[in-house]
Write a protein that holds these residues in place. Structure first.
Motif, PDB file in Angstrom:
ATOM      1  N   PRO A 116       0.800  -1.214   0.000  1.00 43.48           N
ATOM      2  CA  PRO A 116       0.000   0.000   0.000  1.00 43.48           C
ATOM      3  C   PRO A 116       0.842   1.278   0.000  1.00 43.48           C
ATOM      4  O   PRO A 116       1.957   1.304   0.516  1.00 43.48           O
ATOM      5  CB  PRO A 116      -0.788  -0.105   1.313  1.00 43.48           C
ATOM      6  N   VAL A 117       0.255   2.314  -0.579  1.00 43.10           N
ATOM      7  CA  VAL A 117       0.841   3.651  -0.545  1.00 43.10           C
ATOM      8  C   VAL A 117       0.628   4.244   0.847  1.00 43.10           C
ATOM      9  O   VAL A 117      -0.394   3.994   1.494  1.00 43.10           O
ATOM     10  CB  VAL A 117       0.180   4.537  -1.619  1.00 43.10           C
ATOM     11  N   GLY A 118       1.593   5.020   1.312  1.00 43.24           N
ATOM     12  CA  GLY A 118       1.488   5.642   2.620  1.00 43.24           C
ATOM     13  C   GLY A 118       1.002   7.078   2.550  1.00 43.24           C
ATOM     14  O   GLY A 118       1.272   7.798   1.583  1.00 43.24           O
ATOM     15  N   ALA A 119       0.268   7.493   3.584  1.00 47.59           N
ATOM     16  CA  ALA A 119      -0.148   8.887   3.760  1.00 47.59           C
ATOM     17  C   ALA A 119       0.257   9.339   5.156  1.00 47.59           C
ATOM     18  O   ALA A 119       0.445   8.516   6.060  1.00 47.59           O
ATOM     19  CB  ALA A 119      -1.652   9.041   3.557  1.00 47.59           C
ATOM     20  N   PHE A 120       0.349  10.650   5.333  1.00 45.44           N
ATOM     21  CA  PHE A 120       0.839  11.265   6.573  1.00 45.44           C
ATOM     22  C   PHE A 120      -0.205  12.292   6.997  1.00 45.44           C
ATOM     23  O   PHE A 120      -0.339  13.334   6.348  1.00 45.44           O
ATOM     24  CB  PHE A 120       2.196  11.921   6.306  1.00 45.44           C
ATOM     25  N   ALA A 121      -0.964  11.996   8.044  1.00 41.64           N
ATOM     26  CA  ALA A 121      -2.126  12.811   8.408  1.00 41.64           C
ATOM     27  C   ALA A 121      -1.850  13.602   9.686  1.00 41.64           C
ATOM     28  O   ALA A 121      -2.100  13.131  10.800  1.00 41.64           O
ATOM     29  CB  ALA A 121      -3.366  11.935   8.583  1.00 41.64           C
ATOM     30  N   ARG A 159      -5.159   7.535  -2.861  1.00 45.29           N
ATOM     31  CA  ARG A 159      -4.367   6.379  -3.269  1.00 45.29           C
ATOM     32  C   ARG A 159      -3.882   5.539  -2.096  1.00 45.29           C
ATOM     33  O   ARG A 159      -3.571   4.356  -2.261  1.00 45.29           O
ATOM     34  CB  ARG A 159      -3.137   6.850  -4.058  1.00 45.29           C
ATOM     35  N   ALA A 160      -3.790   6.130  -0.937  1.00 45.43           N
ATOM     36  CA  ALA A 160      -3.125   5.475   0.187  1.00 45.43           C
ATOM     37  C   ALA A 160      -3.879   4.242   0.678  1.00 45.43           C
ATOM     38  O   ALA A 160      -5.102   4.159   0.601  1.00 45.43           O
ATOM     39  CB  ALA A 160      -2.944   6.458   1.340  1.00 45.43           C
ATOM     40  N   GLY A 161      -3.109   3.291   1.200  1.00 44.13           N
ATOM     41  CA  GLY A 161      -3.683   2.142   1.878  1.00 44.13           C
ATOM     42  C   GLY A 161      -3.342   2.124   3.351  1.00 44.13           C
ATOM     43  O   GLY A 161      -3.933   1.370   4.127  1.00 44.13           O
ATOM     44  N   VAL A 182      -3.165   3.604  10.795  1.00 43.61           N
ATOM     45  CA  VAL A 182      -4.574   3.286  10.536  1.00 43.61           C
ATOM     46  C   VAL A 182      -4.698   2.715   9.122  1.00 43.61           C
ATOM     47  O   VAL A 182      -4.331   3.385   8.149  1.00 43.61           O
ATOM     48  CB  VAL A 182      -5.468   4.540  10.653  1.00 43.61           C
ATOM     49  N   PRO A 183      -5.232   1.501   8.984  1.00 46.36           N
ATOM     50  CA  PRO A 183      -5.484   0.983   7.636  1.00 46.36           C
ATOM     51  C   PRO A 183      -6.540   1.843   6.943  1.00 46.36           C
ATOM     52  O   PRO A 183      -7.527   2.243   7.567  1.00 46.36           O
ATOM     53  CB  PRO A 183      -6.011  -0.437   7.892  1.00 46.36           C
ATOM     54  N   LYS A 184      -6.336   2.114   5.688  1.00 45.16           N
ATOM     55  CA  LYS A 184      -7.256   2.990   4.965  1.00 45.16           C
ATOM     56  C   LYS A 184      -8.663   2.407   4.869  1.00 45.16           C
ATOM     57  O   LYS A 184      -9.646   3.151   4.771  1.00 45.16           O
ATOM     58  CB  LYS A 184      -6.691   3.221   3.559  1.00 45.16           C
TER      59      LYS A 184
END
Length: 375
Positions: A116-121, A159-161, A182-184
């Motif tokens: 999965p693609v990563g995101a930073f929240a 896109r993130a997972g 957190v899983p998307k």
């Protein structure tokens, strides 16, 4: 800052990829506001989606100077892709740095392969430059945390997972910011509308809504209350990445302007023979080189184990403002052709602005520099 033979080889490979795979699709991706997934898969094939993952989990485990070089060259292709990659690398850095062995084994080997693609929240509608004001809350209930709140300006939001999330365990306590994975696909997590942006249009930027999202307590990355210091430590390295991207974007604009000055004729000669244009190009080249040196100095300091905080902020501040200046002059040199979308410099000009804003505005960088100097 001299690169090693290996770093020069990495630079050359990524530059070739940028020229052959990224630049040809950059304009179409910008126009259609569509992320080029084939390019992402190409980055994964080059092991670049595992850039900040330790070798034990299949990653590249790049030193900071190599990380800087890669970011510069990917941004030479297009900033939208470089931004997506750097945010993915922020997420993997958080897991690699703060995660337990089980968390690393669970997430990192797959993220190395780009999915999965990563995101930073971190940012919120009412908490941008001051994340301590965030209102997203993760309440402990038994062996779970229940998350409620809204995050904004999330790159890879669609896109993130995997989302690295920062939330307070007590909404009224600024010192309770904590970091979670957190899983998307978690129940209650929804993606908000895709932002329509001035630049960076191929990169998806959304809000994330957390409505009673339940995650196991084992998904907590840091001790309760340690999340903000963790975020700031990761963002210091991230600022070196953004500075590097600003250099790559500015180099792209300089190359476009230099080529145009050699082929465009006015008054019976190439405009590159006109002193005004020559002086513009001289200023642009000087700003690009100074930006690169500042950025690589910051990266090298981190590699030597020194605190790169002030150097990173100097690099991010100077390089991002230089990118604005250089792309502006590139448009000016192109004249009317620089203002229309059939060329690349108007896109570079639009993209450059975000480098002065995300991962700490220019004003925040000056605040950090002054604090390091005076306090």
């Amino acid at each position: 800052m001299e690169l090693s033979e290996e770093q020069r080889a990495v630079r050359d490979v990524v530059r070739e990829f940028a020229e052959e795979e990224i630049r040809p699709v950059a304009r179409e991706a910008d126009t259609e506001e569509r992320f080029p997934e084939d390019v992402w898969d190409g980055l994964a094939d080059l092991d670049l989606t595992g850039l900040t993952v330790p070798e034990a989990y299949g990653g590249y485990d790049a030193d900071r100077l190599t990380y800087s070089v890669v970011n510069e060259e990917v941004a030479y292709g297009t900033l939208s892709v470089a931004t997506a990659l750097s945010v993915h690398c922020l997420a993997t850095s958080c897991i690699a740095t703060f995660g337990s062995e089980d968390q690393k084994e669970r997430w990192l080997p797959e993220m190395v392969d780009g999915r999965p693609v990563g995101a930073f929240a971190l940012s919120e509608p009412g908490a941008g430059s001051n994340p301590a004001e965030m209102t997203t809350e993760a309440r402990k209930e038994g062996n779970e945390y229940v998350i409620d709140g809204t995050k904004q300006w999330i790159t890879n939001g669609e896109r993130a997972g995997v989302v690295v999330l920062f939330a307070k365990t007590d909404r009224d306590d600024p010192g309770s910011v904590t970091q979670f994975v957190v899983p998307k696909d978690a129940d209650g997590l929804t993606v908000g509308k895709k932002e329509e942006k001035l630049g960076l249009r191929a990169s998806d930027t959304t809000s994330l809504e957390f409505d009673g999202v339940r995650i196991p307590a084992e998904n907590r990355l840091t001790e309760e209350g340690k999340g903000l210091s963790a975020a700031l430590s990761i963002l210091t390295g991230g600022r070196i990445g953004i500075a590097s991207q600003a250099v790559g974007l500015a180099q792209s604009a300089l190359d476009e302007a230099e080529a145009y000055a050699g082929e465009r004729e006015q008054f019976g000669k190439p405009i590159g023979d006109i002193q005004t244009i020559r002086h513009k190009l001289a200023d642009m080249a000087t700003q690009v080189r100074a930006s690169r040196l500042l950025t690589r100095d910051a990266a090298a300091r981190e590699d030597r184990g020194e605190s790169p905080r002030m150097a990173a902020s100097m690099a991010k501040y100077f390089a991002s403002e230089a990118a604005m200046d250089v792309t502006n002059e590139a448009v000016q040199i192109h004249g009317g052709y620089g203002y229309v979308t059939e060329g690349d410099v108007e896109r570079l000009y639009r993209d450059a602005k975000i480098t002065t804003i995300y991962e700490g505005t220019s004003e925040i960088q000056k605040t950090v520099i002054a604090r390091e100097l005076l306090d």
